[in-house]
Design an enzyme around this catalytic site. Structure first.
Site, PDB file in Angstrom:
ATOM      1  N   LYS A  61      29.593  18.729 -12.509  1.00 17.65           N
ATOM      2  CA  LYS A  61      30.934  18.676 -12.060  1.00 17.65           C
ATOM      3  C   LYS A  61      30.697  17.197 -11.126  1.00 17.65           C
ATOM      4  CE  LYS A  61      27.177  18.159  -8.535  1.00 17.65           C
ATOM      5  NZ  LYS A  61      27.058  16.638  -7.935  1.00 17.65           N
ATOM      6  N   ASP A  74      24.642  24.488  -5.018  1.00 21.14           N
ATOM      7  CA  ASP A  74      25.888  23.970  -5.838  1.00 21.14           C
ATOM      8  C   ASP A  74      26.715  25.435  -7.177  1.00 21.14           C
ATOM      9  OD1 ASP A  74      25.797  21.190  -4.611  1.00 21.14           O
ATOM     10  OD2 ASP A  74      24.502  20.869  -6.386  1.00 21.14           O
TER      11      ASP A  74
END
Length: 313
Positions: free
Chosen positions: A16, A143
């Site tokens: 990401k 996350d």
């Protein structure tokens, strides 16, 4: 009824980049509230789960020697958590094929935890509902849920409360990988220190609640690279640059090489560069590689889906 267990399962999971990372004040529990716009890119790891007599982790790929293979590994923790949820023994060999930079601000460890949840669920035939997997992922780390979801999403709380966001096209990215990593907790501590030093304060009473930037959200929805480039922000960037001043030269090299947007990815030290199109991304990568300001350069695109089974033998 649960599906029949599989002999071997491989899951691919994306890295990401945070196109917006707004950091609130330090909470009493030590965490920070975030407005975190996650963006999944095609650069990713693969985790293969195979039956074993006990839980075992092996790693291959760049910087594999820097990845722990004990119970501190998020993939190992994920296997234990899922097994405990279903009353099973976590007897599995998890092999992690690394391609996401290690300790690079791209959530590689979290991605591996998400991939392990998906791989073990398929391997063991436990058929865990998606919402339960997301809850388990949130137990593992802030996350991890996004690595399951993929695409683009706004994260609140510590980043684990997700809302998928519309995206109007494909965006082209270049990532400059630095030598060595940066500790995420250390970068957050430096962010707090810099805020205190500036006299603004670092607790929740002093720092405004973080909010998503509507201009950035519109740029994503419109598929507009120029507008997104102008809206990229990372409240941790100053802290990452304070701890690793050499990153400033990397950011300048990417901008001089034609990137339309630059920022430190998450807590760093990987730097992210948005290009106007695929051809421009190659040019930016060539300029960064020639600059001598980074260890390696990767060209990729996104958004892409989250953790998903690619093979099941």
């Amino acid at each position: 009824m649960s599906a029949a267990p599989q002999p071997s399962v491989t899951v691919r999971v994306p890295a990401k980049v945070n196109v917006q990372l707004a950091v609130g004040g330090r909470r009493p529990d030590g965490f920070h509230d975030l407005a975190n716009v996650f963006f999944a890119v095609a650069l990713g790891d693969e985790v293969t789960a195979t039956p074993a007599d006990t839980l075992r982790i092996t790693v291959s790929g760049p910087d594999a020697d820097q990845v722990p293979t004990d119970d501190s590994n998020l993939a190992a923790r994920a296997a234990r958590l899922l097994a405990r949820h279903h009353g099973l023994r976590p007897d599995v060999h998890l092999h992690i094929a690394k391609d996401i930079p290690v300790a690079g601000g791209m959530a590689g460890g979290s991605a591996d935890g998400a991939a392990a949840l998906v791989a073990c669920d398929a391997l063991w035939g436990t058929g865990t509902p998606r919402d339960v997997l997301l809850d388990l992922a949130a137990e593992l780390g802030s996350d991890v849920p996004f690595a399951l979801l993929g695409g683009v999403a706004l994260g609140h709380g510590r980043g684990e409360i997700l809302r998928p966001l519309p995206v109007g096209g494909t965006f082209h990215w270049v990532f400059a990988v630095a030598d060595g990593g940066l500790s995420t907790p250390a970068v957050f501590r430096e962010c707090d220190r810099l805020r205190d030093e500036a006299g603004t304060g670092s607790d929740t009473a002093s720092v405004p609640d973080p909010q998503a930037d509507p201009v950035l959200l519109r740029a994503l929805a419109d598929g507009d690279p120029a507008a997104l480039a102008a809206a990229l922000t990372n409240d941790l960037q100053a802290a990452a640059l304070s701890l690793r001043p050499a990153l400033a030269a990397t950011l300048r090299a990417g901008a001089d090489g034609g990137a339309i947007g630059t920022l430190v990815s998450g807590s760093g030290p990987t730097c992210a560069f948005l290009a106007k199109d695929a051809e421009s991304a190659v040019s930016v990568a060539e300029a960064l590689a020639a600059s001598g300001t980074c260890r390696s350069v990767r060209v990729t695109h996104g958004p892409v889906p989250g953790a998903a089974v690619t093979t099941a033998d």
